[in-house]
Design an enzyme around this catalytic site. Structure first.
Site, PDB file in Angstrom:
ATOM      1  N   ARG A 120       0.842 -13.192  10.715  1.00  0.00           N
ATOM      2  CA  ARG A 120       1.442 -12.358  11.751  1.00  0.00           C
ATOM      3  C   ARG A 120       0.878 -12.713  13.128  1.00  0.00           C
ATOM      4  O   ARG A 120       1.621 -12.801  14.120  1.00  0.00           O
ATOM      5  CB  ARG A 120       1.195 -10.887  11.432  1.00  0.00           C
ATOM      6  CG  ARG A 120       1.789 -10.467  10.091  1.00  0.00           C
ATOM      7  CD  ARG A 120       1.224  -9.155   9.576  1.00  0.00           C
ATOM      8  NE  ARG A 120       1.578  -8.037  10.442  1.00  0.00           N
ATOM      9  CZ  ARG A 120       1.092  -6.813  10.283  1.00  0.00           C
ATOM     10  NH1 ARG A 120       0.220  -6.553   9.328  1.00  0.00           N
ATOM     11  NH2 ARG A 120       1.470  -5.844  11.102  1.00  0.00           N
ATOM     12  N   ILE A 175      -3.250  -8.584   0.369  1.00  0.00           N
ATOM     13  CA  ILE A 175      -2.185  -8.739   1.349  1.00  0.00           C
ATOM     14  C   ILE A 175      -1.949  -7.376   1.990  1.00  0.00           C
ATOM     15  O   ILE A 175      -2.309  -6.341   1.441  1.00  0.00           O
ATOM     16  CB  ILE A 175      -0.882  -9.306   0.742  1.00  0.00           C
ATOM     17  CG1 ILE A 175      -0.398  -8.459  -0.437  1.00  0.00           C
ATOM     18  CG2 ILE A 175      -1.065 -10.743   0.317  1.00  0.00           C
ATOM     19  CD1 ILE A 175       0.892  -8.970  -1.073  1.00  0.00           C
ATOM     20  N   ASP A 176      -1.354  -7.380   3.166  1.00  0.00           N
ATOM     21  CA  ASP A 176      -1.176  -6.149   3.925  1.00  0.00           C
ATOM     22  C   ASP A 176      -0.285  -5.152   3.180  1.00  0.00           C
ATOM     23  O   ASP A 176       0.526  -5.525   2.325  1.00  0.00           O
ATOM     24  CB  ASP A 176      -0.558  -6.448   5.291  1.00  0.00           C
ATOM     25  CG  ASP A 176      -1.455  -7.288   6.173  1.00  0.00           C
ATOM     26  OD1 ASP A 176      -2.675  -7.242   5.972  1.00  0.00           O
ATOM     27  OD2 ASP A 176      -0.922  -7.988   7.057  1.00  0.00           O
ATOM     28  N   LYS A 177      -0.412  -3.898   3.555  1.00  0.00           N
ATOM     29  CA  LYS A 177       0.332  -2.814   2.919  1.00  0.00           C
ATOM     30  C   LYS A 177       1.828  -3.110   2.861  1.00  0.00           C
ATOM     31  O   LYS A 177       2.466  -2.936   1.819  1.00  0.00           O
ATOM     32  CB  LYS A 177       0.078  -1.507   3.676  1.00  0.00           C
ATOM     33  CG  LYS A 177       0.908  -0.324   3.192  1.00  0.00           C
ATOM     34  CD  LYS A 177       0.639   0.918   4.036  1.00  0.00           C
ATOM     35  CE  LYS A 177       1.531   2.081   3.580  1.00  0.00           C
ATOM     36  NZ  LYS A 177       1.308   3.303   4.400  1.00  0.00           N
TER      37      LYS A 177
END
Length: 318
Positions: free
Chosen positions: A236, A137-139
Site C-alpha cells: 500500500r 496480512i492487514d485486516k
C-alpha cells in the site's frame, strides 16, 4: 487492552559509548530490549528531537522522549469462527483469510480474530508463539497465510521467512494506468506526522516490492506484486509512493475521483469499495518436514472479481 506510555528522560553521562537500545533497557527494565528496538524503529522515540537507530552510540546527556502504546496482554481463547482451510497436515495449515478479519488480538480488537478461530479449530496452537501464525496480512486484505502446527515446523518456517525464501504474490488493483512493471526499493518507517500511517522515509527499514502489469483498464491497472521484504503496509505504501494508490484504500488512497464517461454502476462500485483492493493470491514455501517446495493459490474474493468484471466491460465498450 492498551496502555499509553510517555517517558521523558536524560541519558546518564556514565552510559556514554553504549548502544541506545541497550541503555534504555537498563534504565527501564520493565520493557524488554526487543520492545525498545521496536519503538525506536517505528520512530516513536526521539533522541534530542530526532529519530535514531537502535544501535546508535550514545554520548551521554541526550534528551529522550518516548510516546508509545503497548498492549496489555489478555489470554487468547478459541472462538467458533468459520475458517477457509486451503490445505492442512500435521505440520502446517494454509488459511484463506477473508476481508474484515483481524489476524491477532490487540488494542481495539481483543477477540473475534484469526487467532481465536485457529485456537478453536486446532487447540494445540496455544502452545506455539503467536498461535503458530508465521506472517500476517492487514485486516481488510484477503488471501493466504501459513500457520505452523508444531514448534519444529514453526522454527523452520520462521527461518524461511527471515531468509526471504517464501513466495508471496499479491493481486492489487491500483488507480492509474501503468505501462510496465518494475521494482520499488524504498525504506519504510512510521509517518513523521500521522502516526497511524507508514511512509517512505529516510532511515526507515529496507523494503523491496516487485510488480508487473497483469491487466490494463481505462483508468486502472491490475498488478501482480511480489514481496521481497514484509514491512507493515508495504504494498500500500510503495504503490502510493509511485502515485498509484490501491483502489478503496481508506488510509493511503485519498479522496475518490469521479471518472469521465464512466457507467454509473461502475462509478458507484468504485466509490463504495471501502477496503484496499489487495489479495494474497499465491503462497509458496518449503514444507518444514519434507523440504519440498509447495505452492497454493486462492481465487479473488467476490468483491474484487465483480469490480474487475465491470472494469473489463467498461474498457471493452470504449
Amino acid at each position: 487492552m492498551s496502555e499509553n506510555i510517555h517517558i521523558n528522560t536524560k541519558i546518564p553521562l556514565e552510559m556514554r559509548g553504549q548502544r541506545l537500545d541497550r541503555a534504555l533497557a537498563q534504565l527501564y527494565p520493565e520493557y524488554s530490549r526487543a520492545r525498545w528496538q521496536q519503538w525506536i524503529r517505528e520512530g516513536l522515540l526521539k533522541i534530542n528531537g530526532h529519530t535514531a537507530k537502535p544501535k546508535a552510540k550514545l554520548l551521554g546527556a541526550e534528551e529522550i522522549e518516548l510516546r508509545a502504546e503497548t498492549i496489555v496482554e489478555v489470554p487468547w481463547v478459541g472462538q467458533n469462527i468459520p475458517l477457509n482451510i486451503v490445505y492442512e497436515d500435521e505440520y502446517l495449515i494454509i488459511v484463506n483469510k477473508p476481508a474484515g478479519l483481524v489476524v491477532h488480538p490487540g488494542a481495539g480488537q481483543p477477540d473475534h480474530t484469526l487467532v481465536n478461530a485457529l485456537l478453536h479449530y486446532a487447540p494445540e496452537l496455544e502452545h506455539l508463539p503467536r498461535a503458530g501464525i508465521i506472517h500476517r496480512i492487514d485486516k481488510e486484505t484477503t488471501g493466504l497465510l501459513v500457520v505452523a502446527r508444531q514448534l519444529s515446523a514453526h522454527t523452520v518456517l520462521v527461518q524461511q521467512l527471515q531468509q526471504r525464501a517464501f513466495l508471496r504474490e499479491y493481486l492489487a488493483l491500483v488507480r492509474g494506468v501503468l505501462i510496465a512493471g518494475g521494482t520499488v526499493d524504498a525504506p519504510i518507517g512510521r509517518h513523521p506526522r500521522q502516526r497511524v500511517k507508514m511512509a517512505v522515509v529516510n532511515g526507515g527499514r529496507n523494503a523491496i516490492t516487485h510488480y508487473r502489469v497483469a491487466e490494463h483498464f481505462r483508468f486502472h491497472s491490475l498488478l501482480q506484486v511480489k514481496l521481497e521484504t514484509g514491512r507493515t503496509h508495504q504494498i500500500r505504501v510503495h504503490m502510493t509512493h509511485l502515485g498509484h494508490p490501491l483502489v478503496g484504500d481508506p488510509v493511503y488512497g485519498g479522496r475518490y475521483q469521479v471518472l469521465p464517461d464512466c457507467p454509473q454502476a461502475l462509478q458507484d462500485n468504485l466509490k463504495n469499495f471501502k477496503r484496499q483492493a489487495l489479495h494474497a493470491a499465491k503462497l509458496g514455501l518449503k514444507h518444514p518436514k519434507t523440504g519440498e517446495m509447495q505452492q497454493w493459490q486462492a481465487p479473488l474474493p467476490d468483491d474484487m472479481q465483480d469490480l474487475l468484471v465491470q472494469l473489463q466491460a467498461d474498457r471493452d465498450v470504449q
